[in-house]
Scaffold this motif. Structure first.
Motif, short mmCIF file in Angstrom:
data_model
loop_
_atom_site.label_atom_id
_atom_site.label_comp_id
_atom_site.label_asym_id
_atom_site.label_seq_id
_atom_site.Cartn_x
_atom_site.Cartn_y
_atom_site.Cartn_z
N HIS A 189 0.88 -1.18 0.00
CA HIS A 189 0.00 0.00 0.00
C HIS A 189 0.92 1.23 0.00
N SER A 197 -4.14 8.45 -0.83
CA SER A 197 -3.87 7.32 -1.72
C SER A 197 -5.10 6.42 -1.86
N ALA A 239 -3.67 1.48 -7.81
CA ALA A 239 -3.60 0.02 -8.06
C ALA A 239 -3.32 -0.35 -9.51
N LYS A 259 -3.72 -4.33 -10.00
CA LYS A 259 -3.16 -5.37 -9.14
C LYS A 259 -4.20 -5.87 -8.13
N THR A 268 -4.66 -4.48 0.84
CA THR A 268 -5.14 -4.69 2.21
C THR A 268 -5.95 -5.99 2.27
N HIS A 299 -12.60 -3.73 2.78
CA HIS A 299 -11.78 -3.54 1.58
C HIS A 299 -12.33 -4.29 0.39
N ASP A 300 -11.94 -3.82 -0.79
CA ASP A 300 -12.36 -4.47 -2.03
C ASP A 300 -11.51 -5.72 -2.25
C1 LIG Z 1 -11.87 1.32 -7.14
C2 LIG Z 1 -10.67 1.03 -6.29
C3 LIG Z 1 -10.84 0.50 -5.02
C4 LIG Z 1 -9.76 0.20 -4.21
N1 LIG Z 1 -9.97 -0.39 -3.00
C5 LIG Z 1 -8.91 -0.78 -2.26
C6 LIG Z 1 -9.11 -1.46 -1.03
O1 LIG Z 1 -10.24 -1.70 -0.61
N2 LIG Z 1 -8.01 -1.82 -0.33
C7 LIG Z 1 -6.75 -1.57 -0.77
O2 LIG Z 1 -5.78 -1.93 -0.11
N3 LIG Z 1 -6.53 -0.93 -1.92
C8 LIG Z 1 -7.58 -0.52 -2.68
N4 LIG Z 1 -7.35 0.14 -3.84
C9 LIG Z 1 -5.98 0.40 -4.28
C10 LIG Z 1 -5.18 1.36 -3.39
O3 LIG Z 1 -5.79 2.61 -3.29
C11 LIG Z 1 -3.75 1.46 -3.93
O4 LIG Z 1 -3.25 0.19 -4.21
C12 LIG Z 1 -2.83 2.11 -2.94
O5 LIG Z 1 -3.15 3.46 -2.81
C13 LIG Z 1 -1.35 2.03 -3.36
O6 LIG Z 1 -1.16 2.66 -4.58
P1 LIG Z 1 -0.60 1.90 -5.85
O7 LIG Z 1 -1.22 0.54 -5.84
O8 LIG Z 1 -1.07 2.69 -7.01
O9 LIG Z 1 0.88 1.83 -5.72
C14 LIG Z 1 -8.44 0.46 -4.68
C15 LIG Z 1 -8.26 1.02 -5.95
C16 LIG Z 1 -9.36 1.31 -6.76
C17 LIG Z 1 -9.13 1.86 -8.13
#
Ligand SMILES: Cc1cc2nc3c(=O)[nH]c(=O)nc-3n(C[C@H](O)[C@H](O)[C@H](O)COP(=O)(O)O)c2cc1C
Length: 360
Positions: A105, A125, A243, A301, A305, A328-329
């Motif tokens: 994360h 983020s 992500a 990816k 979480t 979390h998703d």
């Molecule tokens: C629609 C959507 C939902 C997301 N939900 C989660 C989540 O529930 N838990 C989580 O760890 N990351 C979630 N993410 C991704 C994180 O925000 C992201 O992985 C994190 O900020 C780190 O950034 P990076 O993966 O771009 O390096 C989500 C991303 C999107 C686009």
């Protein structure tokens, strides 16, 4: 930190996951456009959490308010302020993770950059930041649809190792995409995708996937070589989403396995224009739209979480085991579909305004 995107159709987003709310300022929207919250809300509804058992259960209605820039449902040509309150924050879920950066994360990197970070929810983020983009992008979509007849449709084309969806890019509609909660327009693989997400969720784990997108009827000639080539702006737009791990346009990485003779898109007459019989270019050549559908794919990816126990280290370097709490998703791609569409709209609306300088 850059929170602004676009040069003439310019969007600045604000807000963190657990602050009072999130939103955007949109500058450059032409005057005298009909615009109310009802034009923006449908894409926010498609993005919001808690839509199905495949997404995070965080309960947010994500109702948008237009704060400025319109009067009596008409744009004034002045900056449009958009606001969505955060309602269902649960900072307690994050108390155990205060000193443990979540693996993959952004807790560690935000702390390294700023020496401080939002104490819960991932702060800036978090995917809640994308609300501002989606709201702004819904305005861009309306402009593109009403002035140029442009249609943008995204869909989930893979989840984990499930077979890729087969979709007719000339005809696929948002209604077909939304027919399943996984947002895949191919019913032959949608069940397997939903099953893959449910299995990851039951195992307290997560799974990744690819969102594909087509933009139809974009006028030939849009795009700003060389640094703002259309595919470069799309790549920036998509890779700025949380992500994302990959972007390809047209034949993408698979095209490297073809010879030029197989890969070239031959020109053919199409009604009153010159088109091409294949579209491995993905509608863009030399950074400029060629009139064929713009087609691209974005890799997301598995979300970081997860409830499953992971060996990691805390900020002091001590070995620890982390079982993340919170909602979390298990897979982000169903919710990413409207986010990809609206980001594409922001890129194209900016290109539309920039093209006017070239006399069209
Ligand atoms: C629609 C959507 C939902 C997301 N939900 C989660 C989540 O529930 N838990 C989580 O760890 N990351 C979630 N993410 C991704 C994180 O925000 C992201 O992985 C994190 O900020 C780190 O950034 P990076 O993966 O771009 O390096 C989500 C991303 C999107 C686009």
């Amino acid at each position: 930190m850059s929170s602004t995107f676009g040069s003439l159709f310019r969007v600045t987003t604000f807000g963190e996951s657990h602050c009072k709310g999130v939103g955007a300022i949109v500058d450059g929207v032409p005057a005298r456009m009909q615009l109310t919250e009802a034009d923006i809300q449908p894409q926010l509804d498609r993005r919001r959490p808690g839509q199905s058992n495949l997404t995070t259960p965080r309960k947010e209605s994500d109702q948008v308010t237009i704060l400025s820039g319109t009067e009596n449902g008409v744009t004034l040509g002045t900056p449009i302020g958009l606001f969505v309150p955060n309602k269902d924050q649960r900072p307690k879920d994050y108390s155990e993770m205060q000193n443990i950066p979540r693996p993959s994360h952004a807790d560690f990197t935000y702390q390294m950059k700023y020496g401080v970070r939002a104490s819960s929810g991932g702060g800036r983020s978090s995917a809640r930041e994308t609300i501002g983009r989606v709201a702004a992008g819904a305005i861009a979509e309306k402009l593109l649809r009403e002035h140029y007849g442009i249609e943008i449709v995204a869909w989930v084309s893979t989840v984990g190792s499930v077979l890729e969806a087969s979709v007719d890019i000339d005809r696929v509609t948002r209604e077909q995409v939304d027919a399943t909660i996984v947002r895949c327009a191919d019913s032959a693989v949608a069940d397997d995708m939903m099953d893959a997400i449910s299995k990851a969720k039951d195992a307290m784990d997560s799974v990744g996937g690819i969102v594909s997108c087509v933009c139809r009827d974009v006028p030939a000639g849009w795009g700003e070589p060389v640094f703002d080539k259309l595919e470069a702006k799309l790549a920036q737009a998509m890779m700025s989403l949380p992500a994302t791990k990959g972007f390809e346009v047209g034949s993408g990485f698979a095209g490297t396995r073809m010879r030029g003779s197989e890969h070239n898109d031959p020109f053919v007459r199409k009604d009153d224009r010159l088109g091409s019989s294949t579209n491995r270019s993905g509608g863009i050549q030399g950074g400029i739209i060629n009139g064929e559908p713009v087609v691209f794919r974005v890799a997301f990816k598995p979300p970081a979480t997860i409830g499953l126990s992971q060996d990691t280290a805390d900020f002091d370097g001590n070995d620890v085991q982390l079982k993340a709490k919170g909602r979390h998703d298990p897979c982000v791609v169903p919710r990413a579909v409207p986010i990809v569409e609206t980001m594409a709209a922001l890129v194209l609306a900016d290109m539309a305004l920039r093209q006017q300088r070239h006399g069209l």
